[in-house]
Structures are given as structure tokens and as C-alpha cells.
Write an enzyme that holds these catalytic residues in place. Sequence first.
Site, PDB file in Angstrom:
ATOM      1  N   SER A 143       0.861  -1.195   0.000  1.00  0.00           N
ATOM      2  CA  SER A 143       0.000   0.000   0.000  1.00  0.00           C
ATOM      3  C   SER A 143       0.886   1.230   0.000  1.00  0.00           C
ATOM      4  O   SER A 143       2.016   1.183   0.510  1.00  0.00           O
ATOM      5  CB  SER A 143      -0.872   0.012   1.267  1.00  0.00           C
ATOM      6  OG  SER A 143      -1.489   1.272   1.429  1.00  0.00           O
ATOM      7  N   TYR A 156      -1.148  -0.744  10.519  1.00  0.00           N
ATOM      8  CA  TYR A 156      -1.363  -1.108   9.109  1.00  0.00           C
ATOM      9  C   TYR A 156      -0.186  -0.642   8.254  1.00  0.00           C
ATOM     10  O   TYR A 156       0.351  -1.410   7.439  1.00  0.00           O
ATOM     11  CB  TYR A 156      -2.674  -0.470   8.630  1.00  0.00           C
ATOM     12  CG  TYR A 156      -2.997  -0.724   7.172  1.00  0.00           C
ATOM     13  CD1 TYR A 156      -3.430  -1.972   6.737  1.00  0.00           C
ATOM     14  CD2 TYR A 156      -2.871   0.293   6.217  1.00  0.00           C
ATOM     15  CE1 TYR A 156      -3.736  -2.204   5.399  1.00  0.00           C
ATOM     16  CE2 TYR A 156      -3.178   0.070   4.881  1.00  0.00           C
ATOM     17  CZ  TYR A 156      -3.613  -1.185   4.478  1.00  0.00           C
ATOM     18  OH  TYR A 156      -3.913  -1.421   3.154  1.00  0.00           O
ATOM     19  N   ALA A 158       2.879  -0.056   9.160  1.00  0.00           N
ATOM     20  CA  ALA A 158       4.062  -0.869   9.475  1.00  0.00           C
ATOM     21  C   ALA A 158       3.964  -2.230   8.777  1.00  0.00           C
ATOM     22  O   ALA A 158       4.957  -2.743   8.245  1.00  0.00           O
ATOM     23  CB  ALA A 158       4.182  -1.049  10.987  1.00  0.00           C
ATOM     24  N   SER A 159       2.777  -2.797   8.754  1.00  0.00           N
ATOM     25  CA  SER A 159       2.617  -4.125   8.129  1.00  0.00           C
ATOM     26  C   SER A 159       2.852  -4.043   6.624  1.00  0.00           C
ATOM     27  O   SER A 159       3.447  -4.947   6.023  1.00  0.00           O
ATOM     28  CB  SER A 159       1.230  -4.711   8.433  1.00  0.00           C
ATOM     29  OG  SER A 159       0.217  -4.051   7.686  1.00  0.00           O
ATOM     30  N   LYS A 160       2.417  -2.957   5.999  1.00  0.00           N
ATOM     31  CA  LYS A 160       2.585  -2.832   4.545  1.00  0.00           C
ATOM     32  C   LYS A 160       4.033  -2.503   4.189  1.00  0.00           C
ATOM     33  O   LYS A 160       4.534  -2.925   3.136  1.00  0.00           O
ATOM     34  CB  LYS A 160       1.604  -1.782   3.996  1.00  0.00           C
ATOM     35  CG  LYS A 160       0.138  -2.233   4.094  1.00  0.00           C
ATOM     36  CD  LYS A 160      -0.097  -3.502   3.290  1.00  0.00           C
ATOM     37  CE  LYS A 160      -1.505  -4.025   3.340  1.00  0.00           C
ATOM     38  NZ  LYS A 160      -1.702  -5.249   2.548  1.00  0.00           N
TER      39      LYS A 160
HETATM   40  N1  LIG Z   1      -8.757  -0.825  -0.979  1.00  0.00           N
HETATM   41  C1  LIG Z   1      -7.720  -0.034  -0.875  1.00  0.00           C
HETATM   42  O1  LIG Z   1      -7.827   1.199  -0.954  1.00  0.00           O
HETATM   43  C2  LIG Z   1      -6.346  -0.608  -0.669  1.00  0.00           C
HETATM   44  C3  LIG Z   1      -5.255   0.260  -0.773  1.00  0.00           C
HETATM   45  C4  LIG Z   1      -3.986  -0.256  -0.602  1.00  0.00           C
HETATM   46  C5  LIG Z   1      -3.798  -1.589  -0.332  1.00  0.00           C
HETATM   47  N2  LIG Z   1      -4.875  -2.407  -0.220  1.00  0.00           N
HETATM   48  C6  LIG Z   1      -4.621  -3.811   0.080  1.00  0.00           C
HETATM   49  O2  LIG Z   1      -5.218  -4.623  -0.901  1.00  0.00           O
HETATM   50  C7  LIG Z   1      -5.618  -5.869  -0.338  1.00  0.00           C
HETATM   51  C8  LIG Z   1      -7.095  -6.116  -0.660  1.00  0.00           C
HETATM   52  O3  LIG Z   1      -7.848  -5.041  -0.138  1.00  0.00           O
HETATM   53  P1  LIG Z   1      -9.395  -4.832  -0.511  1.00  0.00           P
HETATM   54  O4  LIG Z   1      -9.629  -3.377  -0.489  1.00  0.00           O
HETATM   55  O5  LIG Z   1      -9.753  -5.640  -1.683  1.00  0.00           O
HETATM   56  O6  LIG Z   1     -10.055  -5.427   0.817  1.00  0.00           O
HETATM   57  P2  LIG Z   1     -11.381  -6.282   1.061  1.00  0.00           P
HETATM   58  O7  LIG Z   1     -12.401  -5.989   0.018  1.00  0.00           O
HETATM   59  O8  LIG Z   1     -11.718  -6.056   2.492  1.00  0.00           O
HETATM   60  O9  LIG Z   1     -10.861  -7.764   0.861  1.00  0.00           O
HETATM   61  C9  LIG Z   1      -9.956  -8.353   1.747  1.00  0.00           C
HETATM   62  C10 LIG Z   1      -9.779  -9.795   1.375  1.00  0.00           C
HETATM   63  O10 LIG Z   1      -8.863 -10.409   2.318  1.00  0.00           O
HETATM   64  C11 LIG Z   1      -9.423 -11.640   2.754  1.00  0.00           C
HETATM   65  N3  LIG Z   1      -8.982 -11.941   4.103  1.00  0.00           N
HETATM   66  C12 LIG Z   1      -8.926 -11.091   5.165  1.00  0.00           C
HETATM   67  N4  LIG Z   1      -8.510 -11.749   6.258  1.00  0.00           N
HETATM   68  C13 LIG Z   1      -8.300 -13.042   5.885  1.00  0.00           C
HETATM   69  C14 LIG Z   1      -7.851 -14.200   6.570  1.00  0.00           C
HETATM   70  N5  LIG Z   1      -7.543 -14.171   7.882  1.00  0.00           N
HETATM   71  N6  LIG Z   1      -7.735 -15.367   5.890  1.00  0.00           N
HETATM   72  C15 LIG Z   1      -8.041 -15.413   4.560  1.00  0.00           C
HETATM   73  N7  LIG Z   1      -8.458 -14.332   3.854  1.00  0.00           N
HETATM   74  C16 LIG Z   1      -8.584 -13.165   4.513  1.00  0.00           C
HETATM   75  C17 LIG Z   1     -10.928 -11.405   2.693  1.00  0.00           C
HETATM   76  O11 LIG Z   1     -11.596 -12.633   2.556  1.00  0.00           O
HETATM   77  P3  LIG Z   1     -12.707 -13.185   3.608  1.00  0.00           P
HETATM   78  O12 LIG Z   1     -13.447 -12.004   4.132  1.00  0.00           O
HETATM   79  O13 LIG Z   1     -13.515 -14.119   2.776  1.00  0.00           O
HETATM   80  O14 LIG Z   1     -11.881 -13.875   4.606  1.00  0.00           O
HETATM   81  C18 LIG Z   1     -11.067 -10.582   1.424  1.00  0.00           C
HETATM   82  O15 LIG Z   1     -11.152 -11.437   0.304  1.00  0.00           O
HETATM   83  C19 LIG Z   1      -5.331  -5.763   1.155  1.00  0.00           C
HETATM   84  O16 LIG Z   1      -4.111  -6.383   1.434  1.00  0.00           O
HETATM   85  C20 LIG Z   1      -5.235  -4.270   1.385  1.00  0.00           C
HETATM   86  O17 LIG Z   1      -4.424  -3.938   2.487  1.00  0.00           O
HETATM   87  C21 LIG Z   1      -6.139  -1.955  -0.378  1.00  0.00           C
END
Ligand SMILES: NC(=O)c1ccc[n+]([C@@H]2O[C@H](COP(=O)([O-])OP(=O)(O)OC[C@H]3O[C@@H](n4cnc5c(N)ncnc54)[C@H](OP(=O)(O)O)[C@@H]3O)[C@@H](O)[C@H]2O)c1
Length: 252
Positions: A143, A156, A158-160
Site C-alpha cells: 500500500s 497497518y 508498518a505491516s505494509k
Molecule cells: N482498498 C484499498 O484502498 C487498498 C489500498 C492499498 C492496499 N490495499 C490492500 O489490498 C488488499 C485487498 O484489499 P481490498 O480493499 O480488496 O479489501 P477487502 O475488500 O476487504 O478484501 C480483503 C480480502 O482479504 C481476505 N482476508 C482477510 N482476512 C483473511 C484471513 N484471515 N484469511 C483469509 N483471507 C482473509 C478477505 O476474505 P474473507 O473475508 O472471505 O476472509 C477478502 O477477500 C489488502 O491487502 C489491502 O491492504 C487496499
Amino acid sequence: MIENLLTAKKVLVTGASSGIGKAIAIFFSQQGAQVILSGRNKERLDETLKLLTGDGHIIFSSDISKIDDLKALMDFSFNSFGALDSIVHCAGIQKTLPLQAIKEQQFDDIFNINVKSAQFIAKFLRRKGRYNVNGCSLIYISSVAAFCGEPAISTYCASKAALIGLSKSLAVELAKINIRVNTISPGVVQTNMVDGLKQQLSEEQYNQILLNHPLGLGRPEDIAHAAAYLASDLSRWVTGSNLIVDGGYSTH
Ligand SMILES: NC(=O)c1ccc[n+]([C@@H]2O[C@H](COP(=O)([O-])OP(=O)(O)OC[C@H]3O[C@@H](n4cnc5c(N)ncnc54)[C@H](OP(=O)(O)O)[C@@H]3O)[C@@H](O)[C@H]2O)c1
């Protein structure tokens, strides 16, 4: 329109039940990949599965913040598909936690899914027979929060940032066995994760986020396109890189 970028590639996508991971699974299948969809929620994985192009895609639901469950997913993937061409590790969580509110459990929850799973995915992938010896691409979704400070998400962030460090070391360690390791750093992309964040912000704070993205907020497909490049042979000479896809957010 680009076609057949990922023909016959065997790919594991984590976080495929929602948002960015779902868009990656859909776009990869349109480009000819055969996909294993991972997440916890089986119903939502089934919904993604129905949207894929082509045959032979499968789902596996597990909580990959737990090492035994992650190992089960990886065993299932290799037993079903054989050697993998790519893994896109998209699963992750974001929590708004001002410093005074952070509890040890919340720190552990964020690091277990955002970082520990990434480390052990690489460990389980590098075993003999589990990756395509002619070239394999491991992609972590980091991120812009890894290097652009925003308040109340320090764990968050720190993790990224940890994912970027992890990938750079692994890129060097795994180059000799032809596994490339890269990260993608998205800006704010419209998904469930951001809907949750929006509810915690005032209108003014949300408008500021919009203003900080010169090209506006991202769509999940914007990240899927970047991931497809890194999973494809077009990026055969790219490893240890962090591809920023953020509508200009980090230019400030
Ligand atoms: N959206 C943004 O603006 C943004 C920006 C930068 C980076 N990101 C990164 O992009 C990635 C996806 O984000 P998103 O926005 O698509 O989020 P999201 O819609 O909330 O989706 C998160 C996904 O992670 C899965 N997940 C979470 N905890 C889990 C676990 N313990 N075991 C297995 N699966 C797990 C969820 O599946 P289940 O609920 O089915 O478990 C879901 O499919 C993340 O790593 C996020 O940090 C997002």
C-alpha cells in the site's frame, strides 16, 4: 484490449472473495489463467467463481492468518494444480487504530494476516515441485501507506512497509531458483475496505482523500492490470520492485 497475457498460467489468488483480489481473479481468468480462489467466506468465493472465464478454477476457504490453515491451502493448491506460475497475495485487513487505542491482540491480528501469511506463503512455495522452474512470480499487495504517513493507521502502515522489505530480501534469495518477488502499492481503491474506512471519516476528511488523488480514486481493475503485468512473462526481468498504482497520490 490485451488478450491471452496469462494463457495456461496456474495462479493462486488470496483475498479473492472481495475487492481487489476478486478483480484480479476475474481479470486473470479473462487472460487465460487457471485460478485457485482463496478467502474465508465460501459464499463470496462461490460468487467470484461464477464470474470467472474458462474452466478448471477452484476455491479453497481457510483463515490464512493461521499457519496450519495456510499450509492446508498451499498443499491443496499444489495437489490440485501442480507447480504454480504465480501467487498474488491480496488478503489483508486494515483497522483504524489511534496509538492510545492499540491493543496487543489487534497488532497481532494485523501482522498475522498482512505479514506472517506473506512470509510463510513464500516458504511453502519454494519447495521442490511447487513452482514453475522456468519462471514463477510472487506478488504481494502492499500500500502507499507503507511510505506515506496517514494518522491512526500506524500498525497497518508498518505491516505494509514490512511487505516491501520482505519482498526485496526474498527477490534476491529466490532469484537463483527463478522465482520473482514484487509488491504493488495501491492508493485508495474503492472496495469494502474503503467503505469501512469512509464510515469512520468526516465528509471533510473523505474529500481530502479524494483531493489527494489527482486521477481520482482507483478501481479494483486498476490493480488487477498491474498484477497481470507482474504475473506475465512481460515482466521476466523485474524482481524486488514496488509498483506504485495510486492515481498520483504519492507524488505529493
Ligand atoms: N482498498 C484499498 O484502498 C487498498 C489500498 C492499498 C492496499 N490495499 C490492500 O489490498 C488488499 C485487498 O484489499 P481490498 O480493499 O480488496 O479489501 P477487502 O475488500 O476487504 O478484501 C480483503 C480480502 O482479504 C481476505 N482476508 C482477510 N482476512 C483473511 C484471513 N484471515 N484469511 C483469509 N483471507 C482473509 C478477505 O476474505 P474473507 O473475508 O472471505 O476472509 C477478502 O477477500 C489488502 O491487502 C489491502 O491492504 C487496499
